[in-house]
Write an enzyme that holds these catalytic residues in place. Structure first.
Site, PDB file in Angstrom:
ATOM      1  N   GLU A 178       0.966  -1.276   0.079  1.00 31.87           N
ATOM      2  CA  GLU A 178      -0.020   0.045  -0.115  1.00 31.87           C
ATOM      3  C   GLU A 178       0.990   1.168  -0.046  1.00 31.87           C
ATOM      4  O   GLU A 178       1.632   1.553   1.069  1.00 31.87           O
ATOM      5  CB  GLU A 178      -0.991   0.247   1.394  1.00 31.87           C
ATOM      6  CG  GLU A 178      -1.924  -1.088   1.162  1.00 31.87           C
ATOM      7  CD  GLU A 178      -2.709  -0.842   2.481  1.00 31.87           C
ATOM      8  OE1 GLU A 178      -3.047   0.213   3.115  1.00 31.87           O
ATOM      9  OE2 GLU A 178      -3.472  -1.915   2.653  1.00 31.87           O
ATOM     10  N   ASP A 200      -2.951   4.049  -1.434  1.00 35.01           N
ATOM     11  CA  ASP A 200      -3.661   4.253  -0.210  1.00 35.01           C
ATOM     12  C   ASP A 200      -4.156   5.566  -0.039  1.00 35.01           C
ATOM     13  O   ASP A 200      -3.554   6.788  -0.819  1.00 35.01           O
ATOM     14  CB  ASP A 200      -2.716   4.079   1.142  1.00 35.01           C
ATOM     15  CG  ASP A 200      -3.436   3.765   2.473  1.00 35.01           C
ATOM     16  OD1 ASP A 200      -4.566   3.619   2.463  1.00 35.01           O
ATOM     17  OD2 ASP A 200      -2.738   3.927   3.488  1.00 35.01           O
ATOM     18  N   GLU A 250     -12.210   3.054   2.968  1.00 31.86           N
ATOM     19  CA  GLU A 250     -11.804   2.987   4.393  1.00 31.86           C
ATOM     20  C   GLU A 250     -12.619   4.034   5.446  1.00 31.86           C
ATOM     21  O   GLU A 250     -13.751   4.532   4.825  1.00 31.86           O
ATOM     22  CB  GLU A 250     -10.432   4.130   4.407  1.00 31.86           C
ATOM     23  CG  GLU A 250      -9.371   3.404   3.340  1.00 31.86           C
ATOM     24  CD  GLU A 250      -8.103   4.172   3.531  1.00 31.86           C
ATOM     25  OE1 GLU A 250      -7.038   3.465   3.478  1.00 31.86           O
ATOM     26  OE2 GLU A 250      -8.048   5.495   3.497  1.00 31.86           O
TER      27      GLU A 250
END
Length: 186
Positions: A67, A98, A155
């Site tokens: 990531e 990310d 997320e």
């Protein structure tokens, strides 16, 4: 603590320990393991060499997702592109961008680099059920990624309402307290 580690020149040592730990866990569990790395890590020849050694030693490259976190704007595309080609082509690893939607991330980075996953920043996801702008932005990101065959990850999925909204938007994976509290599984 990572800012302090950088100021005291300990950050690369933490990264090295995490790479070793992730490789060992992938081999032991035969499960996919994600490792956050920065552009600075990729530009550090010692860290890249350690990654090669660990993936070679354990034969677990296909279970590692790197990531890439942006601590600053991607300036050294050559180093980044070389790293991605190395871990994907030689070891079968996957690459995730990310925190997309925060900091310096942009659609051009997605076009320039060979990402497997795009993690939509939690600051956008957290507002998907209350902000029309977040809702529209997530739709655009998902449509863009689907056309490029990049899997999306939301997320900060903290509530049932957010979870339902990201499912409705076609996001491939969710991460956050509603889905599961982070824990060590070893």
């Amino acid at each position: 603590f990572l800012d302090i580690a950088k100021k005291t020149k300990q950050y690369s040592e933490i990264t090295k320990k995490m790479i070793k730990f992730a490789s060992e866990m992938a081999r032991k569990t035969n499960k996919e393991v994600s490792v956050n790395i920065t552009i600075e890590d990729i530009e550090n020849s010692e860290i890249v060499k350690l990654i090669e050694q660990e993936l070679e030693k354990y034969g677990c490259g296909h279970l590692i997702v790197f990531e890439i976190t942006e601590t600053e704007e991607f300036k050294n595309y050559h180093a980044l592109r070389s790293f991605i080609e190395l871990v994907k082509n030689r070891f079968g690893s996957k690459i995730a961008m990310d925190d997309f939607g925060s900091g310096y991330s942009n659609f051009e980075n997605i076009l320039e680099l060979d990402f497997d996953y795009l993690k939509i920043d939690g600051s956008i996801v957290a507002k998907v059920d209350s902000s029309k702008q977040s809702d529209i932005l997530i739709e655009a990101i998902v449509a863009f990624c689907q056309k490029l065959e990049i899997k999306t990850i939301a997320e900060f999925v903290a509530t049932e309402a957010i979870f339902e909204k990201v499912k409705q938007k076609g996001i491939d994976f969710a991460q956050g307290y509603h889905v599961g509290i982070p824990k060590a599984d070893y």
